[in-house]
Motif scaffolding. Structure first.
Motif, short mmCIF file in Angstrom:
data_model
loop_
_atom_site.label_atom_id
_atom_site.label_comp_id
_atom_site.label_asym_id
_atom_site.label_seq_id
_atom_site.Cartn_x
_atom_site.Cartn_y
_atom_site.Cartn_z
N LEU A 112 51.64 22.40 -31.00
CA LEU A 112 51.93 21.63 -29.80
C LEU A 112 52.07 20.18 -30.20
N ASN A 113 53.20 19.58 -29.87
CA ASN A 113 53.51 18.20 -30.27
C ASN A 113 53.41 18.01 -31.78
N GLY A 114 53.77 19.05 -32.53
CA GLY A 114 53.77 18.98 -33.98
C GLY A 114 52.42 19.24 -34.64
N GLU A 115 51.37 19.41 -33.85
CA GLU A 115 50.04 19.67 -34.39
C GLU A 115 49.74 21.17 -34.30
N THR A 116 49.33 21.76 -35.42
CA THR A 116 49.02 23.19 -35.43
C THR A 116 47.71 23.45 -34.69
N TRP A 117 47.78 24.31 -33.69
CA TRP A 117 46.60 24.69 -32.91
C TRP A 117 46.07 26.04 -33.36
N MET A 118 46.96 26.92 -33.83
CA MET A 118 46.58 28.26 -34.22
C MET A 118 47.41 28.67 -35.42
N ASP A 119 46.76 29.25 -36.41
CA ASP A 119 47.46 29.76 -37.60
C ASP A 119 46.68 30.99 -38.03
N ALA A 120 47.24 32.19 -37.76
CA ALA A 120 46.52 33.42 -38.03
C ALA A 120 47.42 34.42 -38.72
N ASP A 121 46.81 35.32 -39.48
CA ASP A 121 47.53 36.41 -40.13
C ASP A 121 46.63 37.64 -40.03
N GLU A 123 46.41 42.06 -39.33
CA GLU A 123 47.17 43.31 -39.49
C GLU A 123 47.24 44.14 -38.21
N THR A 124 46.18 44.11 -37.41
CA THR A 124 46.18 44.87 -36.16
C THR A 124 46.12 43.90 -34.99
N PRO A 125 46.69 44.28 -33.84
CA PRO A 125 46.67 43.37 -32.69
C PRO A 125 45.25 42.99 -32.29
N GLN A 126 45.02 41.69 -32.19
CA GLN A 126 43.72 41.17 -31.77
C GLN A 126 43.88 39.78 -31.20
N TRP A 127 42.83 39.30 -30.54
CA TRP A 127 42.85 37.97 -29.94
C TRP A 127 42.58 36.90 -30.99
N THR A 128 43.36 35.85 -30.92
CA THR A 128 43.13 34.64 -31.71
C THR A 128 43.09 33.49 -30.71
N VAL A 129 42.05 32.66 -30.79
CA VAL A 129 41.86 31.58 -29.82
C VAL A 129 41.76 30.25 -30.56
#
Length: 170
Positions: A112-121, A123-129
């Motif tokens: 958001l506005n060039g700032e990374t808020w979330m970066d995840a990798d 294998e199975t669908p799950q929540w990332t906050v």
């Protein structure tokens, strides 16, 4: 004949000429008023999708809420690995702390506005906050990317702020 409310021919012609001259000006003024009513940004996300065969499509998505099945993301793309990017704008109406959350599998990045808020990798669908971030009132540029297997991928994106609980970002 002398009628109390009749007008002579010259007066009627003058009125018609006046109307014909003023009509285009009124139409232009109405059009300008409509253009002033247009929003700065239109709703939706600009999505760019790529498959393993270098086929690229662009489309506008109303919301980031997908559950792709064996048919893949779009019939124009070959099912299998997918690279997708979305761009949009987010309006915050109150200054305060905001968070985003995604339910997804694959390599996911939200900025958001060039700032990374979330970066995840994952294998199975799950929540990332994300962690809370302070935002001011106004429009903010969003960029979201996903690298995943589109044959059975899911992606849902939500946010919350100082005056509301989790809701989809539309």
């Amino acid at each position: 004949k002398n009628r109390p409310y009749s007008t002579d021919r010259r007066t009627r012609c003058t009125r018609w000429i006046f109307l014909l001259i003023m009509l285009p000006a009124l139409l232009v003024a109405a059009q300008d008023a409509d253009e002033d009513q247009q929003p700065l940004y239109r709703s939706g996300w600009i999505g760019v999708y790529r498959d393993d065969h270098d086929t690229t499509i662009r489309r506008v998505d109303d919301a980031i809420s997908f559950q792709w099945q064996k048919g893949g993301v779009d019939e124009r793309l070959v099912p299998g690995p997918l690279r997708a990017e979305w761009q949009g704008a987010l309006l915050t109406r109150t200054r305060g702390d905001y968070q985003v959350a995604a339910f997804a599998a694959g390599k996911l990045r939200f900025a958001l506005n060039g700032e990374t808020w979330m970066d995840a990798d994952v294998e199975t669908p799950q929540w990332t906050v994300s962690q809370p971030h302070e935002l001011s009132f106004g429009w903010h540029k969003i960029h979201l990317s996903l690298d995943a297997d589109a044959s059975n991928a899911q992606l849902k994106l939500f946010w919350r702020g100082p005056n509301f609980q989790w809701e989809p970002i539309n």
